[in-house]
Design a protein around this motif. Structure first.
Motif: not given
Length: 282
Positions: A187-214
């Motif tokens: 949901x954090x990736x959706x929130x960042x995308x909704x406001x167009x915050x690319x830097x926040x989106x990039x970090x939340x995106x990596x956080x999601x992928x990292x959590x899945x792979x962990x």
């Protein structure tokens, strides 16, 4: 899918547009102090003996100085913190396109913008050079790397080779309740995308992928995949503006993928991860 804030505590503040296109090459004072004893901290001699500087025993107490062991100075920790914040700010500026591909930036000029010496900026830039985001230009500074669609596609292909088989295996073995705890990250990736915050989106995106792979339990795989993911997020030569509309679509794939993983719907998982990496943005 892309990323979130580089420092774990959140994205550090810096002035938008603060990065010069043709920065001056002036130097700022380093402001560095020698390593070792904290200014004002007493040196204690042998117990009950003369002070190494020649002062008689007890002289330090008379001067009001401490002779017991004092805690180490926090200077090294503070410097690391500054360097980390500068690194986060530079990464955000790269993702946002404020640091332009092909342009050269000097550490003193950027340090002046941040209100710090050139040293933490230079150290952060050296880290970005290792990550492939910038190139060292002797006696001038650092040039932001110029990347084309082919490099982005190659990174997406390598990431897919690593992540897709792992996600499919996890979809068959991880119970639903363990996937459910990842919902806030998606949901954090959706929130960042909704406001167009690319830097926040990039970090939340990596956080999601990292959590899945962990969930695979393979720390080396997580580290390699995270590094590839970060490299895939640096902007193309054309800049990020043309891809901004894709953020919400990419973010929605996170939540859809999580739903499919919870349901253990392997067909949907396979289709979603295939489309996700084909999109090459997250």
């Amino acid at each position: 899918m892309e990323q979130g804030s580089a420092h774990e505590g959140g994205r550090p503040a810096y002035a938008p547009g603060a990065f010069p296109r043709t920065p001056a090459e002036g130097r700022t004072p380093e402001g560095r102090t020698p390593e070792g004893r904290v200014p004002g901290q007493a040196r204690s001699g042998p117990a009950g003996g003369a002070d190494p500087r020649g002062a008689p025993p007890g002289a330090e107490q008379a001067r009001g100085e401490h002779t017991h062991s004092e805690p180490p100075a926090p200077r090294a920790v503070q410097r690391h913190s500054v360097r980390g914040q500068i690194l986060d700010a530079l990464r955000a500026a790269l993702v946002d396109g404020e640091l332009v591909p092909g342009h050269v930036y000097s550490a003193p000029a950027l340090g002046a913008r941040f209100g710090v010496s050139a040293t933490p900026v230079r150290e952060a830039m050296q880290r970005l050079a290792v990550e492939g985001a910038v190139e060292v230009v002797p006696n001038r500074g650092f040039r932001v790397s110029e990347r084309g669609p082919r490099e982005l596609a190659e990174l997406a292909e390598v990431r897919a080779l690593i992540e897709v088989p792992v996600m499919l295996r996890l979809a068959r073995t991880v119970p639903a309740h363990r996937w459910s705890v990842l919902r806030p990250l998606a949901e954090a990736t959706v929130t960042a995308a909704a406001v167009g915050d690319r830097a926040a989106y990039a970090e939340s995106d990596r956080a999601f992928h990292r959590a899945v792979l962990m969930l695979s339990g393979n720390e080396q795989l997580v580290a390699v995949a995270d590094e590839l993911h970060r490299r895939s997020q640096w902007p193309l030569v054309s800049g990020p503006a043309g891809r901004r509309a894709d953020l919400l679509a990419d973010a929605s794939e996170h939540t859809a993928l999580l739903d499919a993983l919870i349901a253990q719907d392997l067909a949907v998982v396979r289709a979603l991860v295939g489309e996700h990496f084909a999109g090459a943005d997250g």
